[in-house]
Design an enzyme around this catalytic site. Structure first.
Site, PDB file in Angstrom:
ATOM      1  N   ASP A   1       9.676   1.139   4.918  1.00 14.35           N
ATOM      2  CA  ASP A   1      10.728   0.503   5.715  1.00 14.35           C
ATOM      3  C   ASP A   1      11.616   1.545   6.398  1.00 14.35           C
ATOM      4  O   ASP A   1      11.948   1.430   7.578  1.00 14.35           O
ATOM      5  CB  ASP A   1      11.587  -0.407   4.834  1.00 14.35           C
ATOM      6  CG  ASP A   1      10.750  -1.402   4.050  1.00 14.35           C
ATOM      7  OD1 ASP A   1       9.587  -1.631   4.433  1.00 14.35           O
ATOM      8  OD2 ASP A   1      11.249  -1.944   3.052  1.00 14.35           O
TER       9      ASP A   1
ATOM     10  N   SER B   1      17.961  -3.940   4.650  1.00  8.34           N
ATOM     11  CA  SER B   1      18.543  -2.848   3.837  1.00  8.34           C
ATOM     12  C   SER B   1      18.182  -1.486   4.401  1.00  8.34           C
ATOM     13  O   SER B   1      19.046  -0.609   4.497  1.00  8.34           O
ATOM     14  CB  SER B   1      18.160  -2.954   2.359  1.00  8.34           C
ATOM     15  OG  SER B   1      16.947  -3.567   2.171  1.00  8.34           O
TER      16      SER B   1
ATOM     17  N   TYR C   1       8.286  -7.265  -8.023  1.00  9.13           N
ATOM     18  CA  TYR C   1       7.867  -6.111  -7.220  1.00  9.13           C
ATOM     19  C   TYR C   1       7.516  -4.946  -8.153  1.00  9.13           C
ATOM     20  O   TYR C   1       6.458  -4.326  -8.034  1.00  9.13           O
ATOM     21  CB  TYR C   1       8.988  -5.732  -6.247  1.00  9.13           C
ATOM     22  CG  TYR C   1       8.630  -4.611  -5.298  1.00  9.13           C
ATOM     23  CD1 TYR C   1       8.071  -4.883  -4.057  1.00  9.13           C
ATOM     24  CD2 TYR C   1       8.849  -3.281  -5.646  1.00  9.13           C
ATOM     25  CE1 TYR C   1       7.738  -3.851  -3.184  1.00  9.13           C
ATOM     26  CE2 TYR C   1       8.523  -2.250  -4.785  1.00  9.13           C
ATOM     27  CZ  TYR C   1       7.973  -2.537  -3.551  1.00  9.13           C
ATOM     28  OH  TYR C   1       7.648  -1.522  -2.685  1.00  9.13           O
TER      29      TYR C   1
ATOM     30  N   THR D   1       0.833  -1.210   0.000  1.00  2.57           N
ATOM     31  CA  THR D   1       0.000   0.000   0.000  1.00  2.57           C
ATOM     32  C   THR D   1       0.868   1.259   0.000  1.00  2.57           C
ATOM     33  O   THR D   1       0.382   2.318  -0.381  1.00  2.57           O
ATOM     34  CB  THR D   1      -0.908   0.037   1.250  1.00  2.57           C
ATOM     35  OG1 THR D   1      -0.101  -0.262   2.390  1.00  2.57           O
ATOM     36  CG2 THR D   1      -2.030  -0.985   1.153  1.00  2.57           C
TER      37      THR D   1
HETATM   38  C1  GLA Z   1       9.035  -3.897   0.592  1.00  6.70           C
HETATM   39  C2  GLA Z   1       9.245  -2.434   0.218  1.00  6.70           C
HETATM   40  C3  GLA Z   1       8.223  -1.553   0.918  1.00  6.70           C
HETATM   41  C4  GLA Z   1       6.805  -2.076   0.716  1.00  6.70           C
HETATM   42  C5  GLA Z   1       6.720  -3.577   0.981  1.00  6.70           C
HETATM   43  C6  GLA Z   1       5.381  -4.149   0.622  1.00  6.70           C
HETATM   44  O1  GLA Z   1       9.291  -4.067   1.934  1.00  6.70           O
HETATM   45  O2  GLA Z   1      10.532  -2.018   0.580  1.00  6.70           O
HETATM   46  O3  GLA Z   1       8.350  -0.227   0.473  1.00  6.70           O
HETATM   47  O4  GLA Z   1       6.335  -1.761  -0.564  1.00  6.70           O
HETATM   48  O5  GLA Z   1       7.708  -4.288   0.277  1.00  6.70           O
HETATM   49  O6  GLA Z   1       4.409  -3.661   1.469  1.00  6.70           O
END
Ligand code: GLA
Length: 399
Positions: free
Chosen positions: A189, A145, A241, A51
């Site tokens: 993150d 990361s 992704y 999201t």
């Molecule tokens: C990874 C990406 C985040 C987010 C999640 C999915 O962790 O780094 O930014 O998009 O996937 O929620």
């Protein structure tokens, strides 16, 4: 005993001990002491998956597992990076001007990428000696990361005497990940690593970047968060992704909204023919997930943590069936955990491997661990790593 001790009090001491050891190793490597040691945690996302890049809502939790960076500035623009991780190449020696898009590959891209992004922000930097150490499992969907990026971002800004607020630092770290590492991620993150707090989840509006700490008082409810690391390495740099992200952007265009954040479940239903089956399912995940995040926040804020389980389960089903980012190992982990007494469980992070998170009554933790282990053995999967986590503080200077 665990239930009586605030878990994070324990981890503060552990961090200080680790920082001490790291400073000694730094001195042995470089012949001088570090100017300081900084730490940034990994994260587990409680709910709100895929999201963030749709400008929606997320609810991550900073972990009691962190990456530490011992850092000293240099008189020239050389950058020397070492890692205590035996599987990383021992040392990377380069200069600041080698950093940038297409710059170094491998783990030093995170370090140099952040230095580059800070310089783009107008921060004047010297060269650095950097030694990093982590106990965030790598490639496990727990944002090792972002932990590395955020520890370095904070260290470099502190040493440069620059003042950027935490959300700005998170955006700098994300820019390094997007433009230097080459992973087209959202900002969840890094925001979790910067804004995490003890016994709290980080409720983030990914459009406004407004952050609200939501109480996560699990111990009083007799509950705990359990991570199940499937051991299946996931990568955000491969095409899956980016593919999901592009699908969401295309769906938003068809729905004529700036981002899926602005669509409602009713709008997505009405546009089913126009979206086509695939984009309809992808959008349905995102709009329903945003609603689940808000529901979980409401429950937590009214002291009803024990009732969020079914929302975690629904999130997993939506990621598995509509967004199609789960995998067999994650599905088996979630299924085994819930059958053994978890109140709810879901994959966490980008998916295609990595980890699941389960909300488990403290008394059922061993039953869950045994059940997941048995289900993995039965299917001849490699043994998963199962461990409890405690919501902890965000990035900070340790010494
Ligand atoms: C990874 C990406 C985040 C987010 C999640 C999915 O962790 O780094 O930014 O998009 O996937 O929620």
């Amino acid at each position: 005993v665990r239930g009586l001790l605030p878990g994070s009090a324990l981890s503060v001491t552990q961090l200080e001990v680790r920082a001490e050891g790291l400073a000694e190793r730094f001195t042995a490597l470089t012949g001088r002491g570090p100017a300081g040691v900084w730490a940034a945690p990994g994260r587990v996302n409680l709910i709100g998956e895929h999201t963030d890049y749709n400008e929606g809502f997320v609810l991550p939790v900073a972990l009691d597992r962190a990456t530490l960076a011992a850092v000293a500035p240099r008189r020239n623009d050389a950058a020397h990076c070492w890692s205590t991780n035996p599987t990383s190449p021992q040392a990377v020696s380069t200069t600041l001007d080698a950093a940038g898009p297409g710059g170094p590959t491998g783990w030093s891209a995170y370090v140099l990428g952040v230095l580059w992004a800070l310089m783009k922000e107008g921060v004047q930097l010297p060269g650095f000696d950097v030694l990093v150490d982590t106990n965030v499992p790598l490639g496990a969907g727990l944002s090792s990361s972002a932990a590395l990026e955020c520890a370095i971002t904070l260290a470099a800004t502190d040493l440069a005497g620059a003042t950027l607020d935490r959300s700005r630092l998170a955006q700098v770290a994300r820019r390094a990940e997007n433009e230097v590492v080459g992973a087209p991620t959202g900002v969840m993150d890094q925001m979790a690593a910067m804004h995490g707090g003890r016994d709290a989840a980080v409720f983030l509006d990914c459009r406004s970047l407004v952050v609200r700490r939501v109480p996560l008082e699990l111990t009083t409810a007799g509950l705990t968060l359990v991570i199940i690391n499937t051991g299946v390495a996931h990568s955000l740099v491969d095409g899956q992704y980016a593919d999901r992200r592009a699908a969401c952007e295309q769906a938003a265009r068809l729905l004529d909204v700036p981002a899926l954040r602005d669509a409602t479940p009713a709008m997505v239903e009405r546009a089913r023919n126009e979206l086509g089956e695939l984009l309809w399912r992808r959008s349905r995940h995102v709009v329903s997930e945003d609603e689940r995040v808000l529901d979980v926040v409401r429950l937590l804020e009214s002291g009803r943590a024990g009732e969020i389980g079914s929302l975690l389960d629904a999130s997993h089903a939506s990621l598995r069936d509509d967004f199609e980012v789960s995998c067999e190992e994650l599905d088996v982990a979630v299924e085994a955990a819930t059958s053994a007494g978890a109140f709810g469980a879901r994959m966490t992070g980008g998916g295609f491997g990595g980890s699941a998170v389960a909300l488990v009554p403290v008394d059922e933790v061993s039953a869950v661990r045994d059940a997941v282990g048995a289900a993995y053995r039965e299917r001849h999967f490699a043994a998963p790593e199962v461990f409890e986590v405690v919501a902890s503080d965000g990035a900070r200077r340790i010494r």
